[in-house]
Motif scaffolding. Sequence first.
Motif, PDB file in Angstrom:
ATOM      1  N   LEU A 297       0.599  -1.194  -0.101  1.00 30.74           N
ATOM      2  CA  LEU A 297      -0.248   0.092  -0.161  1.00 30.74           C
ATOM      3  C   LEU A 297       0.946   1.372   0.089  1.00 30.74           C
ATOM      4  CD1 LEU A 297      -2.688  -1.115   2.564  1.00 30.74           C
ATOM      5  CD2 LEU A 297      -2.838  -1.091  -0.016  1.00 30.74           C
ATOM      6  N   SER A 298       1.892   1.270   0.431  1.00 26.35           N
ATOM      7  CA  SER A 298       3.075   2.529   0.450  1.00 26.35           C
ATOM      8  C   SER A 298       3.559   2.772  -1.105  1.00 26.35           C
ATOM      9  CB  SER A 298       4.118   2.114   1.072  1.00 26.35           C
ATOM     10  OG  SER A 298       5.259   1.038   0.481  1.00 26.35           O
ATOM     11  N   ILE A 299       3.200   1.895  -2.166  1.00 24.25           N
ATOM     12  CA  ILE A 299       3.752   2.148  -3.552  1.00 24.25           C
ATOM     13  C   ILE A 299       2.557   3.078  -4.070  1.00 24.25           C
ATOM     14  CG2 ILE A 299       3.995   1.241  -5.684  1.00 24.25           C
ATOM     15  CD1 ILE A 299       4.265  -1.417  -4.398  1.00 24.25           C
ATOM     16  N   GLU A 300       2.978   4.258  -4.076  1.00 24.52           N
ATOM     17  CA  GLU A 300       2.174   5.543  -4.653  1.00 24.52           C
ATOM     18  C   GLU A 300       2.158   5.504  -6.123  1.00 24.52           C
ATOM     19  OE1 GLU A 300       0.541   7.591  -2.624  1.00 24.52           O
ATOM     20  OE2 GLU A 300       1.575   6.903  -0.580  1.00 24.52           O
ATOM     21  N   PRO A 301       1.240   6.042  -6.835  1.00 21.99           N
ATOM     22  CA  PRO A 301       0.760   6.040  -8.172  1.00 21.99           C
ATOM     23  C   PRO A 301       2.047   6.829  -8.634  1.00 21.99           C
ATOM     24  CG  PRO A 301      -1.100   6.658  -6.937  1.00 21.99           C
ATOM     25  CD  PRO A 301      -0.180   6.654  -6.126  1.00 21.99           C
ATOM     26  N   GLY A 302       2.586   7.762  -8.120  1.00 22.32           N
ATOM     27  CA  GLY A 302       4.015   8.490  -8.744  1.00 22.32           C
ATOM     28  C   GLY A 302       5.199   7.381  -8.891  1.00 22.32           C
ATOM     29  N   ASP A 303       5.030   6.521  -7.867  1.00 24.53           N
ATOM     30  CA  ASP A 303       6.191   5.421  -7.892  1.00 24.53           C
ATOM     31  C   ASP A 303       6.053   4.396  -8.941  1.00 24.53           C
ATOM     32  OD1 ASP A 303       7.114   6.839  -5.725  1.00 24.53           O
ATOM     33  OD2 ASP A 303       5.908   5.632  -4.302  1.00 24.53           O
ATOM     34  N   GLU A 304       4.854   4.344  -9.603  1.00 28.40           N
ATOM     35  CA  GLU A 304       4.516   3.298 -10.712  1.00 28.40           C
ATOM     36  C   GLU A 304       4.838   3.717 -11.969  1.00 28.40           C
ATOM     37  OE1 GLU A 304       0.860   1.071  -8.456  1.00 28.40           O
ATOM     38  OE2 GLU A 304       0.219   3.081  -9.419  1.00 28.40           O
ATOM     39  N   ARG A 305       4.845   2.466 -12.937  1.00 30.53           N
ATOM     40  CA  ARG A 305       4.986   3.301 -14.235  1.00 30.53           C
ATOM     41  C   ARG A 305       3.964   2.290 -14.984  1.00 30.53           C
ATOM     42  NH1 ARG A 305       9.391  -0.566 -14.673  1.00 30.53           N
ATOM     43  NH2 ARG A 305       9.154  -1.900 -16.362  1.00 30.53           N
ATOM     44  N   GLU A 306       3.293   2.668 -15.955  1.00 26.50           N
ATOM     45  CA  GLU A 306       2.101   2.271 -16.646  1.00 26.50           C
ATOM     46  C   GLU A 306       2.935   1.345 -17.768  1.00 26.50           C
ATOM     47  OE1 GLU A 306      -2.072   3.034 -18.947  1.00 26.50           O
ATOM     48  OE2 GLU A 306      -0.792   4.887 -18.121  1.00 26.50           O
ATOM     49  N   LEU A 307       2.089   0.254 -17.876  1.00 29.83           N
ATOM     50  CA  LEU A 307       2.350  -0.749 -19.040  1.00 29.83           C
ATOM     51  C   LEU A 307       1.565  -0.722 -19.872  1.00 29.83           C
ATOM     52  CD1 LEU A 307       3.065  -3.887 -16.554  1.00 29.83           C
ATOM     53  CD2 LEU A 307       4.687  -2.023 -17.291  1.00 29.83           C
ATOM     54  N   SER A 308       2.305  -0.719 -21.142  1.00 29.70           N
ATOM     55  CA  SER A 308       1.290  -0.730 -22.532  1.00 29.70           C
ATOM     56  C   SER A 308       0.737  -2.183 -22.503  1.00 29.70           C
ATOM     57  CB  SER A 308       2.052  -0.473 -23.711  1.00 29.70           C
ATOM     58  OG  SER A 308       3.189  -1.554 -23.801  1.00 29.70           O
ATOM     59  N   PRO A 309      -0.724  -2.258 -23.057  1.00 34.73           N
ATOM     60  CA  PRO A 309      -1.266  -3.325 -23.350  1.00 34.73           C
ATOM     61  C   PRO A 309      -0.949  -4.247 -24.434  1.00 34.73           C
ATOM     62  CG  PRO A 309      -2.667  -1.489 -24.373  1.00 34.73           C
ATOM     63  CD  PRO A 309      -1.379  -0.824 -23.630  1.00 34.73           C
ATOM     64  N   ALA A 310       0.215  -5.030 -23.986  1.00 37.18           N
ATOM     65  CA  ALA A 310       0.549  -5.924 -24.803  1.00 37.18           C
ATOM     66  C   ALA A 310       0.947  -7.280 -24.122  1.00 37.18           C
ATOM     67  CB  ALA A 310       2.074  -5.424 -25.648  1.00 37.18           C
ATOM     68  N   LEU A 311       0.488  -8.384 -24.565  1.00 36.77           N
ATOM     69  CA  LEU A 311       0.564  -9.785 -23.835  1.00 36.77           C
ATOM     70  C   LEU A 311       1.104 -10.878 -24.892  1.00 36.77           C
ATOM     71  CD1 LEU A 311      -0.395 -10.720 -21.180  1.00 36.77           C
ATOM     72  CD2 LEU A 311      -2.465 -11.488 -22.306  1.00 36.77           C
ATOM     73  N   ALA A 312       1.764 -11.474 -24.216  1.00 36.30           N
ATOM     74  CA  ALA A 312       2.733 -12.707 -25.161  1.00 36.30           C
ATOM     75  C   ALA A 312       2.873 -14.105 -23.990  1.00 36.30           C
ATOM     76  CB  ALA A 312       3.794 -12.333 -25.972  1.00 36.30           C
ATOM     77  N   LEU A 313       3.065 -15.303 -24.645  1.00 33.64           N
ATOM     78  CA  LEU A 313       3.163 -16.313 -23.974  1.00 33.64           C
ATOM     79  C   LEU A 313       3.867 -17.125 -24.639  1.00 33.64           C
ATOM     80  CD1 LEU A 313       2.952 -17.714 -21.117  1.00 33.64           C
ATOM     81  CD2 LEU A 313       0.995 -18.941 -22.138  1.00 33.64           C
ATOM     82  N   VAL A 314       5.079 -17.966 -24.228  1.00 31.97           N
ATOM     83  CA  VAL A 314       5.686 -18.753 -24.584  1.00 31.97           C
ATOM     84  C   VAL A 314       5.918 -19.803 -23.817  1.00 31.97           C
ATOM     85  CG1 VAL A 314       8.273 -19.798 -25.515  1.00 31.97           C
ATOM     86  CG2 VAL A 314       7.156 -17.729 -26.380  1.00 31.97           C
ATOM     87  N   ARG A 315       5.650 -21.191 -24.079  1.00 31.60           N
ATOM     88  CA  ARG A 315       5.874 -22.363 -23.165  1.00 31.60           C
ATOM     89  C   ARG A 315       6.681 -23.329 -24.104  1.00 31.60           C
ATOM     90  NH1 ARG A 315       0.531 -24.532 -23.065  1.00 31.60           N
ATOM     91  NH2 ARG A 315       0.106 -23.335 -21.081  1.00 31.60           N
ATOM     92  N   VAL A 316       7.776 -24.039 -22.967  1.00 28.91           N
ATOM     93  CA  VAL A 316       8.455 -25.159 -23.581  1.00 28.91           C
ATOM     94  C   VAL A 316       8.385 -26.300 -22.803  1.00 28.91           C
ATOM     95  CG1 VAL A 316      10.137 -23.397 -24.801  1.00 28.91           C
ATOM     96  CG2 VAL A 316      10.614 -24.093 -22.240  1.00 28.91           C
TER      97      VAL A 316
END
Length: 473
Positions: A297-316
């Motif tokens: 809860l101590s992680i303030e919005p100013g301490d975060e960075r936004e992630l662009s909507p991109a999703l990928a998955l690899v499985r081996v």
Amino acid sequence: MKNVIIRLCAVCLSCILFLLFSAGCMENTTKEGLIFNTAGDAWTMGFGSMTIEIPAGEQLYIAGYHNGWEIGDVLDAQQVNAIWLDAGGDGILWISVDCVGLLHGTVNEIRRALEPFCRETGCAAVNVCSTHDHAGIDTMGLWGPTAQNGKNETFMENLVSAAVDAARMAYEDKTSGRLFYGTADTGDLQRDSRAPYEYDRNLYQLRFAPDNGGNGIRILNYQAHAESLRGDNRLVSRDYPGDVSDRILDTMGDRVLFTQGAIGGLIMTEVQTPANETFDAEENMRATGERLASCALSIEPGDERELSPALALVRVTLDVPLDNTMFLYYKFLGILSTEAVPYRESATGYAIRSELSILRMGDVTIAMVPGELYPELKSGNGLHPEKGDPEGLDAIAARYGAKTFLVCGLANDEIGYIVTPSDFLVNETLPYVLRAEDENGEDHYEETNSAGPMTAVIIADAFERAFAAFGHS
């Protein structure tokens, strides 16, 4: 004479298993390679949670410490938490179970039970991890009376049903929003019980903020065994991951999916009650949960960075040489649902067939590792390539352009401790049965719960192959 008999029994067991497995090895039908790679205009996420029903009047054993310890009362019941996640294209399920671990066979049972759901929704992959809860009911079979399966069939069926219900709930809850990444230093909360005393003090958080202003979702990733109730406990509980989740829900209304990091070695939380007071297990668990929740809860919005909507998955797929004769013995007794395949180069003639996945969420890369990875195998600190140690996972990830790299341990399988090869030591008289002690008096307990010394090398190789499926960024 006793040692000769034990070795003869191991040989006979290997011969019997060879006949069993050669008659019909289980085919691995899990899809491999690049599962999907999508990007869109917004994140979509949903959350579902179900309590695992505890069957009344049946024998149930506490996992994580002692053989044959039946549960006492219930402090807080185990749960299955699920997240639906997509970035405008194919979606996935990420499921976290409050338990000591789930073997590949159980994970595949959950996947089979979710096949109708996946067909209905277009779900591209189901990933299942465990919180490594040492106050939960045995889900691996190793903590029943000696040489007896500790799993309760009804409880395991209830676990699979809860996973399916939580998954459907997550999909129905899905909404669009934004995703943020942040970290918090947890100070002196952890400790390592084995040299080189390497661990990560950070709590990592992925926070989903819905566009409609509703309750958010947080994925927490931390590095400490869930055993703040300690080894004398007989109460069923989610341990500190459950307390953290409840506090964040009560304070912010945000739902939590808790995941473990690289906890091998053995990383756990320090006792939080004063040294001059009698240890109170529940008080210690509550204090641990309060401290970690405060960090999140101590992680303030100013301490975060936004992630662009991109999703990928690899499985081996990976085959881990099985040198541990006790694992083979448990498999023969029907205790372990591990998939074993013939493998000439191992001491037993078999390998554990498992899997490793890499999930990318924006510029955050997450390795889903099927066991308890030693932290130095991630960081690379203190490794000795000249003694057989593989390249650290951080260095491999950096070579492939990963900006932020995390490990989600006990994911899709639990193959045991993934020990640094240069520090791998087994008892000369009864390897994998009795503990070894090195010249410095260091206890090598973890090797008794490891597949063998080549496990870390196989994991690093699979990690490299998975990244290669993405290509350099």
